[in-house]
Enzyme design. Structure first.
Site, PDB file in Angstrom:
ATOM      1  N   GLU A 110       7.617  18.085 -10.882  1.00 56.30           N
ATOM      2  CA  GLU A 110       6.408  18.650 -11.464  1.00 56.30           C
ATOM      3  C   GLU A 110       5.583  17.644 -12.267  1.00 56.30           C
ATOM      4  O   GLU A 110       4.346  17.682 -12.235  1.00 56.30           O
ATOM      5  CB  GLU A 110       6.768  19.854 -12.351  1.00 56.30           C
ATOM      6  CG  GLU A 110       7.218  21.089 -11.586  1.00 56.30           C
ATOM      7  CD  GLU A 110       8.710  21.089 -11.281  1.00 56.30           C
ATOM      8  OE1 GLU A 110       9.189  22.113 -10.769  1.00 56.30           O
ATOM      9  OE2 GLU A 110       9.387  20.074 -11.553  1.00 56.30           O
ATOM     10  N   HIS A 117      17.393  33.267  -9.742  1.00 52.73           N
ATOM     11  CA  HIS A 117      16.490  32.645  -8.779  1.00 52.73           C
ATOM     12  C   HIS A 117      17.123  32.646  -7.389  1.00 52.73           C
ATOM     13  O   HIS A 117      18.347  32.638  -7.239  1.00 52.73           O
ATOM     14  CB  HIS A 117      16.201  31.209  -9.221  1.00 52.73           C
ATOM     15  CG  HIS A 117      15.032  30.563  -8.557  1.00 52.73           C
ATOM     16  ND1 HIS A 117      15.133  29.926  -7.344  1.00 52.73           N
ATOM     17  CD2 HIS A 117      13.738  30.458  -8.924  1.00 52.73           C
ATOM     18  CE1 HIS A 117      13.952  29.439  -7.008  1.00 52.73           C
ATOM     19  NE2 HIS A 117      13.079  29.748  -7.948  1.00 52.73           N
ATOM     20  N   ASP A 131       1.570  22.543 -11.445  1.00 56.59           N
ATOM     21  CA  ASP A 131       2.347  21.341 -11.159  1.00 56.59           C
ATOM     22  C   ASP A 131       3.309  21.474  -9.977  1.00 56.59           C
ATOM     23  O   ASP A 131       4.271  20.732  -9.872  1.00 56.59           O
ATOM     24  CB  ASP A 131       3.159  20.951 -12.402  1.00 56.59           C
ATOM     25  CG  ASP A 131       4.026  22.090 -12.927  1.00 56.59           C
ATOM     26  OD1 ASP A 131       4.296  23.049 -12.171  1.00 56.59           O
ATOM     27  OD2 ASP A 131       4.435  22.025 -14.102  1.00 56.59           O
ATOM     28  N   ARG A 186      15.096  22.139 -10.901  1.00 57.39           N
ATOM     29  CA  ARG A 186      15.881  21.163 -10.145  1.00 57.39           C
ATOM     30  C   ARG A 186      16.588  20.165 -11.047  1.00 57.39           C
ATOM     31  O   ARG A 186      17.708  19.742 -10.769  1.00 57.39           O
ATOM     32  CB  ARG A 186      14.968  20.406  -9.163  1.00 57.39           C
ATOM     33  CG  ARG A 186      14.514  21.218  -7.963  1.00 57.39           C
ATOM     34  CD  ARG A 186      13.508  20.437  -7.142  1.00 57.39           C
ATOM     35  NE  ARG A 186      12.983  21.224  -6.025  1.00 57.39           N
ATOM     36  CZ  ARG A 186      13.416  21.147  -4.773  1.00 57.39           C
ATOM     37  NH1 ARG A 186      14.396  20.311  -4.482  1.00 57.39           N
ATOM     38  NH2 ARG A 186      12.888  21.885  -3.824  1.00 57.39           N
ATOM     39  N   GLU A 232      -4.740  24.803 -15.707  1.00 52.90           N
ATOM     40  CA  GLU A 232      -3.566  24.376 -16.468  1.00 52.90           C
ATOM     41  C   GLU A 232      -3.384  22.868 -16.338  1.00 52.90           C
ATOM     42  O   GLU A 232      -2.317  22.361 -16.016  1.00 52.90           O
ATOM     43  CB  GLU A 232      -2.298  25.132 -16.050  1.00 52.90           C
ATOM     44  CG  GLU A 232      -1.182  25.031 -17.076  1.00 52.90           C
ATOM     45  CD  GLU A 232       0.064  25.805 -16.692  1.00 52.90           C
ATOM     46  OE1 GLU A 232       0.147  26.988 -17.056  1.00 52.90           O
ATOM     47  OE2 GLU A 232       0.936  25.226 -16.018  1.00 52.90           O
ATOM     48  N   HIS A 257      16.449  27.702 -13.493  1.00 49.31           N
ATOM     49  CA  HIS A 257      16.288  27.412 -12.075  1.00 49.31           C
ATOM     50  C   HIS A 257      15.810  25.996 -11.768  1.00 49.31           C
ATOM     51  O   HIS A 257      15.782  25.596 -10.614  1.00 49.31           O
ATOM     52  CB  HIS A 257      15.264  28.381 -11.470  1.00 49.31           C
ATOM     53  CG  HIS A 257      13.860  28.115 -11.933  1.00 49.31           C
ATOM     54  ND1 HIS A 257      13.391  28.575 -13.139  1.00 49.31           N
ATOM     55  CD2 HIS A 257      12.849  27.419 -11.376  1.00 49.31           C
ATOM     56  CE1 HIS A 257      12.138  28.187 -13.289  1.00 49.31           C
ATOM     57  NE2 HIS A 257      11.775  27.472 -12.241  1.00 49.31           N
TER      58      HIS A 257
END
Length: 381
Positions: free
Chosen positions: A134, A242, A98, A211, A120, A209
């Site tokens: 995503e 990250h 994604d 967004r 996936e 991490h």
């Protein structure tokens, strides 16, 4: 067709971990010519994974730039792949998951009228803004691709509800295959991990991490982590931070200085999987770790409001903690004090794979191109 030319395209560390064992499996097949193109959407984290699996890409777009935007990534992948397709002449392009690389590569394959396989496939939260970007990346890839490798029966059903009828295979998740390469043994290559004193400590692996957690959600999460560390002095919280400047600033400000919180540099796949294997539990907003940690027998608290992996919640391997400080502290405290609650999560059956997903995907590709008479047996937990 004498030989199928398959080009795997990926660009981030999580993609590489999940695509590497598949690339290795495809390379073993006599009827498949396997090639790899990396976009290097995450340059530093990607290269370490490739080294772990002994893979050398055939093509490297090297798109990463400081301060890059989603539009920058998309446009550079689209323009870069046109030349790669001309050289590699693939019969099938494989994308994973994604990321923005996933969507852009699927779109590039469509523009070039190439078949595209989505590894996936079918994960959904049904909220276009979470996780961002995503959720829309994988939905759009689902419409662009011609073959769909769904980890679970529910993922496959999501695709069918969206009108995807043909070319759907239930395979399990390739990340479980990857653990066979990475989780064996206990030694660490990271000097920071080797310097930590694990003796007599209950280790919590932390990652954060995404967004959508930037801003107040991340502030809440880190406040909860600090409170857990204060309440349970025998706990050692290990956080590979990250590389995002936003994440690094918040982690340093809110978690720095606590004696039992170790802020360390990002880890390669081997060290990360071995750290989780040595841990008592895992707290994460990652998607892949929700699949990896249960395979290692570790309870997972998901630091998000929803998850595209509800099978793990239903199986009991994962609990959705959200992003409110009080909820995270309550659930973590329960696992740290209630042996029955902990055992119930640690012993639950992982619904995501049996270590043979890559073989099923390779079989499905051969079947789809007429090199195999029967489709692969579906994965069932």
């Amino acid at each position: 067709m004498a030989e199928i030319r398959v080009l795997s395209v990926f660009g981030t560390r999580p993609e590489a971990i999940k695509m590497a064992p598949l690339a290795i499996e495809l390379g073993r097949r006599e009827g498949i010519k396997s090639q790899i193109c990396v976009t290097a959407q995450h340059r530093e984290m990607l290269d370490g994974v490739l080294a772990v699996f002994g893979l050398r890409p055939d093509y490297d777009l090297d798109i990463m730039r400081p301060g890059q935007t989603l539009a920058d990534i998309t446009s550079r992948v689209l323009s870069g792949l046109a030349a790669v397709f001309e050289s590699a002449k693939p019969d099938l392009v494989l994308v994973h998951g994604d990321t923005t690389t996933t969507f852009a590569a699927a779109l590039a394959a469509f523009y070039s009228k190439l078949g595209c396989g989505h590894v996936e496939a079918g994960l959904r939260t049904f909220d276009r803004w979470s996780p961002y970007p995503e959720e829309m990346n994988r939905r759009l890839a689902g419409q662009l691709c011609t073959l769909h490798f769904a980890p679970t029966a529910r993922n496959a059903e999501n695709l069918r509800r969206e009108g995807v009828e043909g070319g759907v295979f239930i395979t399990g998740n390739t990340v479980i295959d990857a653990l066979a390469y990475t989780a064996r043994g206990e030694g660490f290559s990271s000097g920071e991990l080797r310097a930590l004193d694990f003796a007599g400590r209950r280790v919590i692996t932390l990652t954060c991490h995404r967004r959508e957690n930037y801003g107040q959600p991340m502030e809440n999460i880190f406040a909860a982590v600090r409170e857990i560390a204060a309440r349970f002095p025998d706990v050692l919280i290990v956080y590979p931070v990250h590389l995002s400047p936003v994440v690094r600033e918040a982690a340093g400000r809110l978690l720095g200085g606590a004696g039992n919180i170790a802020l360390i540099e990002p880890l390669d796949a081997v060290d990360m999987h071995r750290l989780m294997a040595r841990s008592y539990m895992v707290m994460t907003d990652s998607g892949g770790i929700q699949e990896e940690a249960p395979a290692l027998g570790k309870p997972v608290l998901v630091l998000r409001r929803e998850t595209e992996r509800p099978e793990a919640v239903e199986a009991g391997t994962v609990a959705l903690a959200g992003t409110e400080t009080e909820d995270i502290v309550r659930l973590a405290s329960s696992l740290l004090t209630d042996e029955e609650a902990y055992a119930g999560m640690a012993r639950a059956v992982n619904p995501y794979g049996d270590g043979h997903a890559c073989g099923r995907i390779a079989d499905a590709i051969e079947y789809s191109f007429g090199l195999r008479a029967a489709p692969p047996t579906e994965f069932r937990p």
